[in-house]
Write a protein that holds these residues in place. Structure first.
Motif, PDB file in Angstrom:
ATOM      1  N   LEU A   1      24.124  36.651  26.597  1.00  0.00           N
ATOM      2  CA  LEU A   1      23.920  35.225  26.860  1.00  0.00           C
ATOM      3  C   LEU A   1      24.245  34.369  25.640  1.00  0.00           C
ATOM      4  CD1 LEU A   1      23.078  33.415  29.197  1.00  0.00           C
ATOM      5  CD2 LEU A   1      20.714  33.555  28.394  1.00  0.00           C
ATOM      6  N   ASN A   2      23.950  34.861  24.444  1.00  0.00           N
ATOM      7  CA  ASN A   2      24.266  34.077  23.246  1.00  0.00           C
ATOM      8  C   ASN A   2      25.772  33.918  23.056  1.00  0.00           C
ATOM      9  OD1 ASN A   2      24.646  36.769  22.623  1.00  0.00           O
ATOM     10  ND2 ASN A   2      23.859  36.603  20.523  1.00  0.00           N
ATOM     11  N   LEU A   3      26.544  34.947  23.424  1.00  0.00           N
ATOM     12  CA  LEU A   3      27.998  34.847  23.343  1.00  0.00           C
ATOM     13  C   LEU A   3      28.527  33.886  24.405  1.00  0.00           C
ATOM     14  CD1 LEU A   3      30.683  35.686  22.170  1.00  0.00           C
ATOM     15  CD2 LEU A   3      30.641  37.734  23.626  1.00  0.00           C
ATOM     16  N   GLN A   4      27.912  33.923  25.581  1.00  0.00           N
ATOM     17  CA  GLN A   4      28.293  32.956  26.617  1.00  0.00           C
ATOM     18  C   GLN A   4      28.075  31.523  26.132  1.00  0.00           C
ATOM     19  OE1 GLN A   4      26.608  33.629  30.562  1.00  0.00           O
ATOM     20  NE2 GLN A   4      26.256  35.780  30.050  1.00  0.00           N
ATOM     21  N   THR A   5      26.980  31.295  25.418  1.00  0.00           N
ATOM     22  CA  THR A   5      26.664  29.957  24.914  1.00  0.00           C
ATOM     23  C   THR A   5      27.712  29.496  23.914  1.00  0.00           C
ATOM     24  OG1 THR A   5      24.304  30.388  25.236  1.00  0.00           O
ATOM     25  CG2 THR A   5      24.904  28.555  23.792  1.00  0.00           C
ATOM     26  N   VAL A   6      28.138  30.403  23.023  1.00  0.00           N
ATOM     27  CA  VAL A   6      29.185  30.067  22.062  1.00  0.00           C
ATOM     28  C   VAL A   6      30.479  29.718  22.785  1.00  0.00           C
ATOM     29  CG1 VAL A   6      30.625  30.962  20.196  1.00  0.00           C
ATOM     30  CG2 VAL A   6      28.170  31.444  20.217  1.00  0.00           C
ATOM     31  N   MET A   7      30.843  30.533  23.769  1.00  0.00           N
ATOM     32  CA  MET A   7      32.053  30.276  24.537  1.00  0.00           C
ATOM     33  C   MET A   7      31.941  28.961  25.300  1.00  0.00           C
ATOM     34  SD  MET A   7      32.960  34.056  26.047  1.00  0.00           S
ATOM     35  CE  MET A   7      34.435  33.451  26.857  1.00  0.00           C
ATOM     36  N   ALA A   8      30.754  28.667  25.827  1.00  0.00           N
ATOM     37  CA  ALA A   8      30.552  27.432  26.592  1.00  0.00           C
ATOM     38  C   ALA A   8      30.785  26.206  25.716  1.00  0.00           C
ATOM     39  CB  ALA A   8      29.146  27.402  27.177  1.00  0.00           C
TER      40      ALA A   8
ATOM     41  N   MET B   1      32.757  44.410  21.959  1.00  0.00           N
ATOM     42  CA  MET B   1      31.855  45.040  22.927  1.00  0.00           C
ATOM     43  C   MET B   1      32.311  44.716  24.339  1.00  0.00           C
ATOM     44  SD  MET B   1      27.723  44.625  23.262  1.00  0.00           S
ATOM     45  CE  MET B   1      26.832  45.510  24.535  1.00  0.00           C
ATOM     46  N   THR B   2      32.481  45.740  25.152  1.00  0.00           N
ATOM     47  CA  THR B   2      32.947  45.530  26.520  1.00  0.00           C
ATOM     48  C   THR B   2      31.831  44.953  27.384  1.00  0.00           C
ATOM     49  OG1 THR B   2      34.437  47.417  26.293  1.00  0.00           O
ATOM     50  CG2 THR B   2      33.979  46.630  28.522  1.00  0.00           C
ATOM     51  N   PRO B   3      32.074  43.821  28.069  1.00  0.00           N
ATOM     52  CA  PRO B   3      31.016  43.240  28.900  1.00  0.00           C
ATOM     53  C   PRO B   3      30.791  44.079  30.146  1.00  0.00           C
ATOM     54  CG  PRO B   3      33.062  42.022  29.190  1.00  0.00           C
ATOM     55  CD  PRO B   3      33.310  43.025  28.102  1.00  0.00           C
ATOM     56  N   ARG B   4      29.603  44.013  30.653  1.00  0.00           N
ATOM     57  CA  ARG B   4      29.328  44.663  31.930  1.00  0.00           C
ATOM     58  C   ARG B   4      29.714  43.723  33.059  1.00  0.00           C
ATOM     59  NH1 ARG B   4      23.768  43.454  33.766  1.00  0.00           N
ATOM     60  NH2 ARG B   4      22.911  41.832  32.393  1.00  0.00           N
ATOM     61  N   TYR B   5      29.937  44.273  34.217  1.00  0.00           N
ATOM     62  CA  TYR B   5      30.344  43.488  35.385  1.00  0.00           C
ATOM     63  C   TYR B   5      29.224  43.524  36.417  1.00  0.00           C
ATOM     64  CZ  TYR B   5      35.074  42.954  33.604  1.00  0.00           C
ATOM     65  OH  TYR B   5      36.152  42.603  32.836  1.00  0.00           O
ATOM     66  N   VAL B   6      28.866  42.333  36.894  1.00  0.00           N
ATOM     67  CA  VAL B   6      27.741  42.184  37.805  1.00  0.00           C
ATOM     68  C   VAL B   6      28.201  41.370  39.011  1.00  0.00           C
ATOM     69  CG1 VAL B   6      25.385  41.290  38.056  1.00  0.00           C
ATOM     70  CG2 VAL B   6      26.149  42.227  35.853  1.00  0.00           C
ATOM     71  N   PRO B   7      27.803  41.741  40.239  1.00  0.00           N
ATOM     72  CA  PRO B   7      28.167  40.929  41.410  1.00  0.00           C
ATOM     73  C   PRO B   7      27.653  39.501  41.270  1.00  0.00           C
ATOM     74  CG  PRO B   7      27.308  43.058  42.089  1.00  0.00           C
ATOM     75  CD  PRO B   7      27.071  42.951  40.619  1.00  0.00           C
ATOM     76  N   LEU B   8      28.469  38.544  41.651  1.00  0.00           N
ATOM     77  CA  LEU B   8      28.104  37.145  41.515  1.00  0.00           C
ATOM     78  C   LEU B   8      26.823  36.824  42.289  1.00  0.00           C
ATOM     79  CD1 LEU B   8      28.967  34.411  40.329  1.00  0.00           C
ATOM     80  CD2 LEU B   8      30.264  33.997  42.421  1.00  0.00           C
ATOM     81  N   GLY B   9      26.618  37.507  43.403  1.00  0.00           N
ATOM     82  CA  GLY B   9      25.422  37.279  44.197  1.00  0.00           C
ATOM     83  C   GLY B   9      24.137  37.661  43.499  1.00  0.00           C
ATOM     84  N   ASP B  10      24.223  38.497  42.445  1.00  0.00           N
ATOM     85  CA  ASP B  10      23.038  38.863  41.663  1.00  0.00           C
ATOM     86  C   ASP B  10      22.750  37.861  40.548  1.00  0.00           C
ATOM     87  OD1 ASP B  10      22.936  41.083  43.262  1.00  0.00           O
ATOM     88  OD2 ASP B  10      23.637  42.491  41.716  1.00  0.00           O
ATOM     89  N   LEU B  11      23.700  36.972  40.306  1.00  0.00           N
ATOM     90  CA  LEU B  11      23.569  36.016  39.207  1.00  0.00           C
ATOM     91  C   LEU B  11      23.355  34.586  39.678  1.00  0.00           C
ATOM     92  CD1 LEU B  11      26.615  37.311  37.122  1.00  0.00           C
ATOM     93  CD2 LEU B  11      24.198  37.855  36.725  1.00  0.00           C
TER      94      LEU B  11
ATOM     95  N   GLN C   1      20.487  34.171  33.216  1.00  0.00           N
ATOM     96  CA  GLN C   1      21.430  35.295  33.206  1.00  0.00           C
ATOM     97  C   GLN C   1      22.850  34.879  32.850  1.00  0.00           C
ATOM     98  OE1 GLN C   1      20.888  38.540  36.221  1.00  0.00           O
ATOM     99  NE2 GLN C   1      19.916  36.894  37.410  1.00  0.00           N
ATOM    100  N   ILE C   2      23.255  33.680  33.296  1.00  0.00           N
ATOM    101  CA  ILE C   2      24.640  33.285  33.086  1.00  0.00           C
ATOM    102  C   ILE C   2      24.720  31.790  32.803  1.00  0.00           C
ATOM    103  CG2 ILE C   2      25.096  32.897  35.564  1.00  0.00           C
ATOM    104  CD1 ILE C   2      27.912  34.198  34.966  1.00  0.00           C
TER     105      ILE C   2
ATOM    106  N   LEU D   1      31.982  39.379  44.486  1.00  0.00           N
ATOM    107  CA  LEU D   1      32.896  39.297  43.350  1.00  0.00           C
ATOM    108  C   LEU D   1      32.182  39.731  42.074  1.00  0.00           C
ATOM    109  CD1 LEU D   1      35.709  38.223  42.248  1.00  0.00           C
ATOM    110  CD2 LEU D   1      34.445  36.118  41.701  1.00  0.00           C
ATOM    111  N   HIS D   2      32.760  40.673  41.346  1.00  0.00           N
ATOM    112  CA  HIS D   2      32.156  41.145  40.108  1.00  0.00           C
ATOM    113  C   HIS D   2      32.568  40.246  38.937  1.00  0.00           C
ATOM    114  CE1 HIS D   2      30.975  44.616  42.412  1.00  0.00           C
ATOM    115  NE2 HIS D   2      30.327  45.109  41.355  1.00  0.00           N
ATOM    116  N   VAL D   3      31.571  39.814  38.160  1.00  0.00           N
ATOM    117  CA  VAL D   3      31.777  38.856  37.075  1.00  0.00           C
ATOM    118  C   VAL D   3      31.536  39.560  35.745  1.00  0.00           C
ATOM    119  CG1 VAL D   3      30.920  36.721  36.033  1.00  0.00           C
ATOM    120  CG2 VAL D   3      31.082  36.926  38.524  1.00  0.00           C
ATOM    121  N   ALA D   4      32.434  39.343  34.792  1.00  0.00           N
ATOM    122  CA  ALA D   4      32.231  39.857  33.429  1.00  0.00           C
ATOM    123  C   ALA D   4      31.073  39.111  32.793  1.00  0.00           C
ATOM    124  CB  ALA D   4      33.505  39.672  32.611  1.00  0.00           C
ATOM    125  N   LEU D   5      30.084  39.860  32.296  1.00  0.00           N
ATOM    126  CA  LEU D   5      28.852  39.240  31.814  1.00  0.00           C
ATOM    127  C   LEU D   5      28.581  39.646  30.359  1.00  0.00           C
ATOM    128  CD1 LEU D   5      26.621  37.403  33.055  1.00  0.00           C
ATOM    129  CD2 LEU D   5      25.255  39.482  33.329  1.00  0.00           C
TER     130      LEU D   5
END
Length: 224
Positions: A154-161, A1-11, A108-109, A147-151
């Motif tokens: 959240l559960n996948l981020q946790t696994v990667m973390a 699944m392709t992640p969406r990109y969000v400006p860092l200032g929004d996160l 969010q991140i 800066l746009h961040v690949a997002l």
């Protein structure tokens, strides 16, 4: 699944650096506020508490720049892009004028994911493309917010973390081993040679002076 990109200032909450004038009394061996500088950031994206210098009497204006666990400190001046994730014990620390504070919104991140993402070489190249070129490269808080961040989810981020944390721990172990081996190597020389080496320079043998020969006389044959 392709992640969406969000400006860092929004996160994240991104706070610019304090004035460099506030750090004129930075030193070691005193009580006061520990200050995170670029030199304190390790290759494993951590801060070495034992290297922190302190500000003996931090002015009240520095309260805005205090740090807390799960904050990120990113170098904005000179060696742009180096980043560290703060762990437990960072509550009384502040960050230097050469850095920017990034405070992630944990809903969010994931902070561990974000620290690794910002250290990813292609992302570092993006950061460097936003620096203001001059005598010393400078990254502004405004450029960082855009800066746009690949997002991923959240559960996948946790696994990667989790995986990234394990890698970071292994890097720390290997670094301590290297430091220890360096001390052992130094100790071998100290044990064999002692602490003091001769102060006199080793003189090289000088070539022997050539014996000066007397000038040859020219013989003449007399005709008898």
């Amino acid at each position: 699944m392709t992640p969406r990109y969000v400006p860092l200032g929004d996160l994240c909450e991104i706070t610019a650096s304090p004035s460099s004038d506030l750090f004129t009394g930075l030193t070691v061996g005193v009580t006061g506020a520990p200050v995170v500088t670029p030199a304190d950031i390790t290759d494993s994206q951590r801060v070495s508490p034992e290297t922190l210098r302190r500000l003996p009497e931090p002015p009240p204006t520095l309260a805005r720049y205090r740090l807390r666990p799960n904050d990120l400190v990113l170098v904005r001046l000179g060696g742009v892009g180096r980043v560290a994730l703060l762990g437990e014990g960072a509550d009384d620390w502040v960050y230097h004028s050469s850095c920017i504070r990034i405070r992630p919104d944990a809903d969010q991140i994931n902070p561990v994911y974000l620290a690794a993402y910002l250290a990813y070489p292609p992302v570092v190249d993006q950061l460097l493309s936003h620096v203001q070129v001059g005598t010393v490269p400078v990254l502004t808080a405004g450029s960082l917010r855009s800066l746009h961040v690949a997002l991923p989810e959240l559960n996948l981020q946790t696994v990667m973390a989790g995986a990234l944390t394990e890698v970071g721990l292994q890097m720390d172990i290997q670094q301590r081993i290297l430091t220890r081996l360096g001390s052992v190597r130094q100790g071998l020389f100290t044990h064999m040679l002692g602490n003091d080496l001769p102060g006199e320079a080793i003189s090289r043998p000088q070539p022997a002076a050539r014996e000066r020969k007397s000038p040859r006389t020219r013989r003449t044959n007399r005709m008898s």
